[in-house]
Design an enzyme around this catalytic site. Structure first.
Site, PDB file in Angstrom:
ATOM      1  CE  LYS A 242      -3.592   2.374   2.610  1.00 20.44           C
ATOM      2  NZ  LYS A 242      -4.608   2.287   3.648  1.00 20.44           N
TER       3      LYS A 242
ATOM      4  CE  LYS B  61      -6.219   1.853  -0.468  1.00 20.08           C
ATOM      5  NZ  LYS B  61      -6.516   2.018   0.917  1.00 20.08           N
TER       6      LYS B  61
HETATM    7  C1  PBG Z   1      -7.188   3.556   5.590  1.00 20.23           C
HETATM    8  C2  PBG Z   1      -7.658   3.270   4.223  1.00 20.23           C
HETATM    9  C3  PBG Z   1      -7.542   4.171   3.181  1.00 20.23           C
HETATM   10  C4  PBG Z   1      -8.158   3.591   2.080  1.00 20.23           C
HETATM   11  C5  PBG Z   1      -8.630   2.334   2.466  1.00 20.23           C
HETATM   12  N1  PBG Z   1      -8.288   2.138   3.798  1.00 20.23           N
HETATM   13  C6  PBG Z   1      -6.988   5.553   3.159  1.00 20.23           C
HETATM   14  C7  PBG Z   1      -5.688   5.852   3.714  1.00 20.23           C
HETATM   15  O1  PBG Z   1      -4.815   5.005   3.844  1.00 20.23           O
HETATM   16  O2  PBG Z   1      -5.511   7.014   4.065  1.00 20.23           O
HETATM   17  C8  PBG Z   1      -8.278   4.261   0.760  1.00 20.23           C
HETATM   18  C9  PBG Z   1      -9.335   3.791  -0.166  1.00 20.23           C
HETATM   19  C10 PBG Z   1      -9.643   4.708  -1.286  1.00 20.23           C
HETATM   20  O3  PBG Z   1      -8.993   5.744  -1.515  1.00 20.23           O
HETATM   21  O4  PBG Z   1     -10.602   4.387  -2.018  1.00 20.23           O
HETATM   22  N2  PBG Z   1      -7.067   2.690   6.501  1.00 20.23           N
END
Ligand code: PBG
Length: 336
Positions: free
Chosen positions: A202, A256
């Site tokens: 991520k 991601k």
């Molecule tokens: C946070 C989380 C995020 C997303 C999913 N889980 C945002 C972040 O890490 O700040 C992002 C999903 C998206 O942008 O559609 N735990």
């Protein structure tokens, strides 16, 4: 080694593109409804569907409405739904205790969906950001996002979700050691069939902007997430993270964001052969919606083409806000 192909005119690559029938026959990848996990946002209250301005077409739903959405998704053949809680600033605390409260609205939604729509798989989000006063995925001590104490809290959070009936735990926090700790806790509590889909690779991405609006974290977040989420410049590190999470007991792994990181999807699939998912995140969704609202691109065609790209890159499935819309098109016989 690739066999040598005859030169023109013996080889005319256009021959196999001449008609829909032939194109269908030689098509290498297919997109089906089975590929989708649908992320939904749940909030408090009843009878509420509240629009999210930066994600046109996406709403925050109260628990009763999330159950209706799950019914609709299951009827479309979507195999899984992923629950994200929205929490207002007033419900956020420094100790993040809401995260493992059996009665928080995410856990109530899980129980209600299990009861009403038992055939759909339920995925969760494990991270403290939606309960944290400062919007971070872990605890903050003297300006530092601390690892080990955060992992203890994440384990409690994951256990409360498994107790509520979640099928797939989705740790999105990027703390070190959380997959092993969650796996051990699940086994210890008799949840040996509960799966873990690790947000393993991520990235610290600006494409999450609209999501942070959706869960109420934009106003709360102090600083950035670069000390725990990955540097977009790295790819070797993604493989180390995926390998680490698989050896700690992740059943499935995720890359991601999605489209800007398709090279990582391909690398991960080819290297490990594990079930590999990509998250087409909020910013990717918002860009397609915005461009098509202006008439600059064809909404449905761009949506389907973007989803097919994940299959071509080796993904087994996609988390996408487009899931119901794409499912409807697939049922109508339209492909990318
Ligand atoms: C946070 C989380 C995020 C997303 C999913 N889980 C945002 C972040 O890490 O700040 C992002 C999903 C998206 O942008 O559609 N735990």
């Amino acid at each position: 080694m690739r066999p040598t192909q005859a030169s023109f005119p013996a080889t005319r690559l256009r021959r196999t593109r001449q008609s829909p029938a032939v194109r269908g026959m030689v098509r290498q990848n297919t997109l089906t409804v089975d590929d989708f996990i649908w992320p939904v946002f749940v909030r408090s209250g009843e009878g509420i569907e509240e629009p999210i301005p930066s994600m046109p077409g996406v709403v925050r739903r109260s628990v009763d409405k999330v159950v209706e959405a799950a019914r609709e998704a299951a009827d479309l053949g979507i195999p899984a739904i992923c629950i994200f809680p929205y929490t207002g600033l007033e419900d956020r605390t420094e100790d993040c205790a809401g995260a493992w409260d059996p009665e928080n609205h995410a856990n109530r939604a899980i129980r209600a969906i299990k009861e009403a729509v038992p055939e759909i798989a339920i995925m969760t989000d494990v991270a403290l950001d939606t309960y944290n006063i400062n919007g971070h995925d872990g605890f903050v001590e003297n300006g530092e996002i601390v690892n080990d104490r955060s992992v203890e809290a994440l384990v409690k959070m994951a256990l409360s979700q498994a107790e509520a009936g979640a099928d797939i735990i989705g740790p999105s926090d990027m703390m070190d050691g959380r997959i092993g700790a969650i796996r051990t806790a699940l086994e210890g509590a008799g949840h040996q069939n509960v799966m873990i889909l690790s947000y393993a690779a991520k990235y610290a991405s600006a494409f999450y902007g609209p999501f942070r609006d959706a869960v109420g974290a934009s106003g709360a977040l102090t600083g950035d997430k670069k000390t725990y989420q990955m540097d977009p410049a790295n790819s070797d590190e993604a493989l180390r993270l995926i390998e680490r999470d698989l050896t700690e007991g992740a059943d499935m792994v995720m890359v991601k964001p999605g489209l800007p990181y398709l090279d990582i999807c391909r690398l991960v699939k080819d290297t490990f052969g594990a079930p590999t998912f990509a998250y087409q995140v909020s910013g990717e969704y918002a860009m397609i919606e915005a461009a098509s609202a202006n008439g600059w691109v064809d909404h449905d065609r761009v949506m389907m083409e973007s989803l097919m790209a994940f299959k071509r890159a080796g993904c087994d499935g996609i988390l996408t806000y487009f899931a119901p819309a794409a499912a409807r098109l697939l049922h109508a016989g339209k492909s990318a």
